[in-house]
Enzyme design. Structure first.
Site, short mmCIF file in Angstrom:
data_model
loop_
_atom_site.label_atom_id
_atom_site.label_comp_id
_atom_site.label_asym_id
_atom_site.label_seq_id
_atom_site.Cartn_x
_atom_site.Cartn_y
_atom_site.Cartn_z
N GLU A 112 16.30 -4.06 6.72
CA GLU A 112 16.96 -4.75 5.63
C GLU A 112 18.43 -4.34 5.51
O GLU A 112 19.32 -5.19 5.45
CB GLU A 112 16.25 -4.47 4.30
CG GLU A 112 14.81 -4.99 4.23
CD GLU A 112 13.78 -3.99 4.74
OE1 GLU A 112 12.58 -4.22 4.52
OE2 GLU A 112 14.19 -3.00 5.36
N ASP B 292 2.36 -10.35 2.83
CA ASP B 292 1.64 -9.29 2.12
C ASP B 292 2.27 -9.03 0.76
O ASP B 292 2.24 -7.92 0.24
CB ASP B 292 1.56 -8.00 2.94
CG ASP B 292 2.93 -7.47 3.36
OD1 ASP B 292 3.93 -8.18 3.12
OD2 ASP B 292 2.99 -6.37 3.93
#
Length: 283
Positions: free
Chosen positions: A233, A147
């Site tokens: 992350e 995306d």
């Protein structure tokens, strides 16, 4: 007369031998040039989880990713598509660019209790494959989601992370703040300008597409379902840091990857203008 004919025949045969030799040398030189070019390229492993989005949109972004990889000849790219629908008629891309190697594999079966981390098992599966296929190689790994839109300049930049973790800005086309980026002086990071500042703050306030890491540093490191939403992350990078990975270099202040998130009806309506980020979450 026979002496003259023999002499002509000898000269002709000599010319044929010389032509054949030159042709062989030319082919050898071409092969050596190709091998030399491949040797100069840094190896980049790209891991992309794919989801059951609308086929037109999904086909658009994957095709766009492949084209941008083809346009980037400074990296030897090994692209792993961890695909939720392996039968989806997306182009296989096989053998269309000599420096882009595409592997499509079925995604791991979904878990009913892990919906908040969709794509986590995909990335772990990609890492397992990459470590098996590139064992002992000097490679970097980049988690490039489907995306996002990518500049062709992002791939050779990410490939430089074979010796240490590298960071760069990422644009958010549908968010008023515009982008996330590391705050740095001469490459040394002091914090992160980001649109997501939870409490407690993230040590590494960057999106998945805003960094690349050495592949060999990921041995025995995986994404974990127990990590909180929005912290995949930073938790992953913190784990690498604990294991001694070199952290903190910034390779570029340019925005070369844009997170689009499918918030509008058609990708062609997105603007490529990304204002500077305004929020600073210090580490």
């Amino acid at each position: 007369m026979m002496v003259v004919t023999a002499a002509k025949t000898a000269r002709r045969e000599k010319r044929v031998v010389m032509h054949t030799t030159l042709h062989t040398l030319a082919k050898v030189s071409f092969v050596l040039l190709i091998l030399s070019s491949l040797a100069r390229r840094r190896r980049l492993v790209v891991i992309t989880p794919t989801y059951e989005r609308a086929r037109v949109r999904r086909k658009y972004t994957l095709s766009h990713m492949f084209v941008s990889m083809c346009d980037s000849s400074d990296a030897d790219i090994w692209w792993y598509l961890i695909d939720e629908n392996i039968s989806d008629p997306i182009p296989s891309f096989a053998n269309q660019c000599p420096h882009v190697h595409v592997t499509r594999v079925p995604a791991p079966p979904p878990r009913s209790n892990t919906t908040s981390h969709r794509g986590l098992d995909h990335r772990n599966a990609g890492l397992e494959l990459a470590l098996r296929d590139h064992e002992g190689m000097n490679a970097a790994v980049y988690f490039a989601d489907d995306d996002n839109l990518y500049s062709s300049k992002i791939w050779p930049m990410a490939a430089q992370a074979s010796h240490g973790v590298l960071f760069w800005p990422i644009g958010f086309m549908t968010h008023p703040e515009g982008a996330e980026a590391p705050v740095h002086t001469k490459g040394e990071i002091h914090g992160f300008q980001t649109i997501f500042c939870p409490k407690p703050p993230r040590r590494f306030g960057i999106d998945m597409a805003g960094f690349a890491v050495p592949l060999d540093a990921t041995v025995n490191v995986t994404f974990r379902h127990e990590w909180s939403w929005g912290r995949l992350e930073t938790k992953f990078l913190e784990e690498l840091e604990r294991r001694g990975a070199r952290m903190g270099a910034v390779t570029s202040d340019d925005v070369l990857v844009w997170h689009i998130n499918w918030s509008t009806a058609d990708v062609v309506n997105f603007t490529m203008h990304v204002p500077k980020p305004k929020i600073n979450c210090k580490r």
